[in-house]
Design a protein around this motif. Structure first.
Motif, PDB file in Angstrom:
ATOM      1  N   SER B   5     -18.851  94.197  92.014  1.00 44.55           N
ATOM      2  CA  SER B   5     -18.161  93.113  92.722  1.00 44.55           C
ATOM      3  C   SER B   5     -18.368  91.795  91.979  1.00 44.55           C
ATOM      4  O   SER B   5     -19.276  91.663  91.152  1.00 44.55           O
ATOM      5  CB  SER B   5     -18.701  92.989  94.139  1.00 44.55           C
ATOM      6  N   ASP B   6     -17.534  90.819  92.297  1.00 47.55           N
ATOM      7  CA  ASP B   6     -17.670  89.495  91.678  1.00 47.55           C
ATOM      8  C   ASP B   6     -19.089  88.962  91.837  1.00 47.55           C
ATOM      9  O   ASP B   6     -19.676  88.436  90.887  1.00 47.55           O
ATOM     10  CB  ASP B   6     -16.691  88.499  92.320  1.00 47.55           C
ATOM     11  N   SER B   7     -19.640  89.083  93.030  1.00 46.97           N
ATOM     12  CA  SER B   7     -20.972  88.508  93.276  1.00 46.97           C
ATOM     13  C   SER B   7     -22.052  89.284  92.521  1.00 46.97           C
ATOM     14  O   SER B   7     -23.009  88.699  92.010  1.00 46.97           O
ATOM     15  CB  SER B   7     -21.268  88.454  94.777  1.00 46.97           C
ATOM     16  N   GLU B   8     -21.892  90.582  92.420  1.00 42.09           N
ATOM     17  CA  GLU B   8     -22.856  91.378  91.632  1.00 42.09           C
ATOM     18  C   GLU B   8     -22.815  90.960  90.159  1.00 42.09           C
ATOM     19  O   GLU B   8     -23.851  90.837  89.498  1.00 42.09           O
ATOM     20  CB  GLU B   8     -22.524  92.877  91.745  1.00 42.09           C
ATOM     21  N   ILE B   9     -21.610  90.738  89.661  1.00 34.56           N
ATOM     22  CA  ILE B   9     -21.454  90.350  88.257  1.00 34.56           C
ATOM     23  C   ILE B   9     -22.063  88.968  88.010  1.00 34.56           C
ATOM     24  O   ILE B   9     -22.825  88.774  87.050  1.00 34.56           O
ATOM     25  CB  ILE B   9     -19.951  90.365  87.866  1.00 34.56           C
ATOM     26  N   GLU B  10     -21.752  88.024  88.881  1.00 35.27           N
ATOM     27  CA  GLU B  10     -22.290  86.665  88.725  1.00 35.27           C
ATOM     28  C   GLU B  10     -23.819  86.690  88.776  1.00 35.27           C
ATOM     29  O   GLU B  10     -24.484  85.977  88.024  1.00 35.27           O
ATOM     30  CB  GLU B  10     -21.731  85.732  89.810  1.00 35.27           C
ATOM     31  N   ALA B  22     -14.535  86.362  83.645  1.00 33.11           N
ATOM     32  CA  ALA B  22     -13.159  85.951  83.910  1.00 33.11           C
ATOM     33  C   ALA B  22     -12.233  87.116  83.619  1.00 33.11           C
ATOM     34  O   ALA B  22     -12.505  87.944  82.731  1.00 33.11           O
ATOM     35  CB  ALA B  22     -12.766  84.762  83.031  1.00 33.11           C
ATOM     36  N   LYS B  23     -11.152  87.195  84.344  1.00 28.38           N
ATOM     37  CA  LYS B  23     -10.111  88.208  84.096  1.00 28.38           C
ATOM     38  C   LYS B  23     -10.680  89.622  84.009  1.00 28.38           C
ATOM     39  O   LYS B  23     -10.382  90.379  83.073  1.00 28.38           O
ATOM     40  CB  LYS B  23      -9.348  87.873  82.808  1.00 28.38           C
ATOM     41  N   ASN B  24     -11.532  89.965  84.979  1.00 27.28           N
ATOM     42  CA  ASN B  24     -12.072  91.329  85.054  1.00 27.28           C
ATOM     43  C   ASN B  24     -12.871  91.765  83.825  1.00 27.28           C
ATOM     44  O   ASN B  24     -12.919  92.965  83.512  1.00 27.28           O
ATOM     45  CB  ASN B  24     -10.950  92.344  85.305  1.00 27.28           C
ATOM     46  N   ALA B  25     -13.475  90.795  83.136  1.00 29.70           N
ATOM     47  CA  ALA B  25     -14.295  91.129  81.975  1.00 29.70           C
ATOM     48  C   ALA B  25     -15.382  90.057  81.806  1.00 29.70           C
ATOM     49  O   ALA B  25     -15.265  88.964  82.360  1.00 29.70           O
ATOM     50  CB  ALA B  25     -13.441  91.209  80.717  1.00 29.70           C
ATOM     51  N   ASP B  73     -11.602 102.343  82.466  1.00 26.99           N
ATOM     52  CA  ASP B  73     -11.366 103.341  83.519  1.00 26.99           C
ATOM     53  C   ASP B  73     -11.546 102.777  84.917  1.00 26.99           C
ATOM     54  O   ASP B  73     -11.001 103.318  85.888  1.00 26.99           O
ATOM     55  CB  ASP B  73     -12.319 104.536  83.348  1.00 26.99           C
ATOM     56  N   GLU B  74     -12.349 101.723  85.029  1.00 27.66           N
ATOM     57  CA  GLU B  74     -12.614 101.132  86.350  1.00 27.66           C
ATOM     58  C   GLU B  74     -11.847  99.827  86.547  1.00 27.66           C
ATOM     59  O   GLU B  74     -11.982  99.192  87.597  1.00 27.66           O
ATOM     60  CB  GLU B  74     -14.121 100.878  86.520  1.00 27.66           C
ATOM     61  N   ASP B  75     -11.096  99.426  85.531  1.00 30.45           N
ATOM     62  CA  ASP B  75     -10.335  98.164  85.593  1.00 30.45           C
ATOM     63  C   ASP B  75     -11.224  96.996  86.019  1.00 30.45           C
ATOM     64  O   ASP B  75     -10.853  96.188  86.889  1.00 30.45           O
ATOM     65  CB  ASP B  75      -9.150  98.311  86.548  1.00 30.45           C
ATOM     66  N   GLY B  76     -12.416  96.951  85.457  1.00 33.09           N
ATOM     67  CA  GLY B  76     -13.321  95.862  85.808  1.00 33.09           C
ATOM     68  C   GLY B  76     -14.625  95.987  85.055  1.00 33.09           C
ATOM     69  O   GLY B  76     -14.702  96.677  84.032  1.00 33.09           O
ATOM     70  N   VAL B  77     -15.641  95.327  85.565  1.00 36.53           N
ATOM     71  CA  VAL B  77     -16.945  95.293  84.904  1.00 36.53           C
ATOM     72  C   VAL B  77     -17.902  96.250  85.607  1.00 36.53           C
ATOM     73  O   VAL B  77     -17.984  96.259  86.836  1.00 36.53           O
ATOM     74  CB  VAL B  77     -17.512  93.854  84.924  1.00 36.53           C
ATOM     75  N   THR B  78     -18.594  97.060  84.812  1.00 37.13           N
ATOM     76  CA  THR B  78     -19.542  98.037  85.367  1.00 37.13           C
ATOM     77  C   THR B  78     -20.907  97.875  84.687  1.00 37.13           C
ATOM     78  O   THR B  78     -21.069  97.054  83.776  1.00 37.13           O
ATOM     79  CB  THR B  78     -19.063  99.489  85.143  1.00 37.13           C
ATOM     80  N   GLU B  79     -21.845  98.698  85.104  1.00 37.57           N
ATOM     81  CA  GLU B  79     -23.169  98.693  84.484  1.00 37.57           C
ATOM     82  C   GLU B  79     -23.093  98.975  82.986  1.00 37.57           C
ATOM     83  O   GLU B  79     -23.911  98.497  82.207  1.00 37.57           O
ATOM     84  CB  GLU B  79     -24.067  99.749  85.149  1.00 37.57           C
ATOM     85  N   LYS B  80     -22.100  99.763  82.593  1.00 35.70           N
ATOM     86  CA  LYS B  80     -21.923 100.058  81.157  1.00 35.70           C
ATOM     87  C   LYS B  80     -21.755  98.775  80.350  1.00 35.70           C
ATOM     88  O   LYS B  80     -22.243  98.665  79.227  1.00 35.70           O
ATOM     89  CB  LYS B  80     -20.663 100.913  80.948  1.00 35.70           C
ATOM     90  N   ASP B  81     -21.021  97.825  80.917  1.00 32.55           N
ATOM     91  CA  ASP B  81     -20.778  96.560  80.210  1.00 32.55           C
ATOM     92  C   ASP B  81     -22.057  95.750  80.076  1.00 32.55           C
ATOM     93  O   ASP B  81     -22.311  95.135  79.037  1.00 32.55           O
ATOM     94  CB  ASP B  81     -19.686  95.768  80.938  1.00 32.55           C
ATOM     95  N   PHE B  82     -22.857  95.780  81.125  1.00 33.57           N
ATOM     96  CA  PHE B  82     -24.114  95.028  81.047  1.00 33.57           C
ATOM     97  C   PHE B  82     -25.121  95.703  80.111  1.00 33.57           C
ATOM     98  O   PHE B  82     -25.914  95.029  79.464  1.00 33.57           O
ATOM     99  CB  PHE B  82     -24.694  94.819  82.451  1.00 33.57           C
ATOM    100  N   LYS B  83     -25.029  97.017  80.033  1.00 34.92           N
ATOM    101  CA  LYS B  83     -25.894  97.722  79.085  1.00 34.92           C
ATOM    102  C   LYS B  83     -25.524  97.345  77.648  1.00 34.92           C
ATOM    103  O   LYS B  83     -26.396  97.057  76.813  1.00 34.92           O
ATOM    104  CB  LYS B  83     -25.757  99.235  79.299  1.00 34.92           C
ATOM    105  N   LEU B  84     -24.228  97.307  77.377  1.00 38.20           N
ATOM    106  CA  LEU B  84     -23.778  96.909  76.034  1.00 38.20           C
ATOM    107  C   LEU B  84     -24.063  95.422  75.785  1.00 38.20           C
ATOM    108  O   LEU B  84     -24.485  95.047  74.684  1.00 38.20           O
ATOM    109  CB  LEU B  84     -22.281  97.215  75.861  1.00 38.20           C
TER     110      LEU B  84
END
Lengths: 96, 96
Positions: B5-10, B22-25, B73-84
């Motif tokens: 979610s937005d708040s999880e990402i922030e 921004a923009k789902n990334a 695949d998820e059209d957004g930000v996931t744990e994979k992105d934070f790992k990278l």
């Protein structure tokens, strides 16, 4: 080496397939089998660009590579860009 | 791994410096001394991305590297992105 005119650029682009001229730069893009293949080719191009001391503006997303070439100091396209474009084409051809 | 979610990402971005959402990334950029230094770091990141089987959308212009991470695949930000993102930060830190 000075900035080439629009007509000089268009004429030179006749010798290339898949390149376009827009916004004071020449552009192309390539698709590869996967990220590893794309980045392998990018690495070959990087070495050639460094040797020429002329570098691409480029973007990569998984198996796609978008390349734009222009000569910053001349605010346009010069022979340097076509030299690098030819090197890129040779690398792509060798990778197929 | 699902879309965050937005708040999880922030909240997660609080642990990172210089990243924005921004923009789902999530996005960052780096400047290096020259092209060779920039591409050297990109190569390290490329190997890590390939190992994680999760790849950046990125662009390079001479000494600048812009990076955007999202999970297609998820059209957004996931744990994979934070790992990278963490791997990228570790590589940058090691290169300084």
């Amino acid at each position: 080496m000075g900035k080439l005119s629009d007509s000089e650029i268009e004429k030179k682009l006749n010798d290339f397939q898949g390149w376009t001229y827009a916004k004071n730069a020449i552009h192309t893009s390539f698709q590869f089998e996967n990220f590893k293949e794309a980045f392998t080719v990018m690495t070959r191009i990087a070495f050639e660009a460094e040797a020429l001391q002329h570098h691409p503006n480029w973007a990569n997303s998984y198996n796609e590579v978008e390349i734009s070439l222009s000569t910053h100091d001349e605010d346009g396209v010069t022979e340097k860009d076509f030299k690098l474009a030819r090197a890129i084409e040779d690398i792509i051809e060798a990778s197929n």
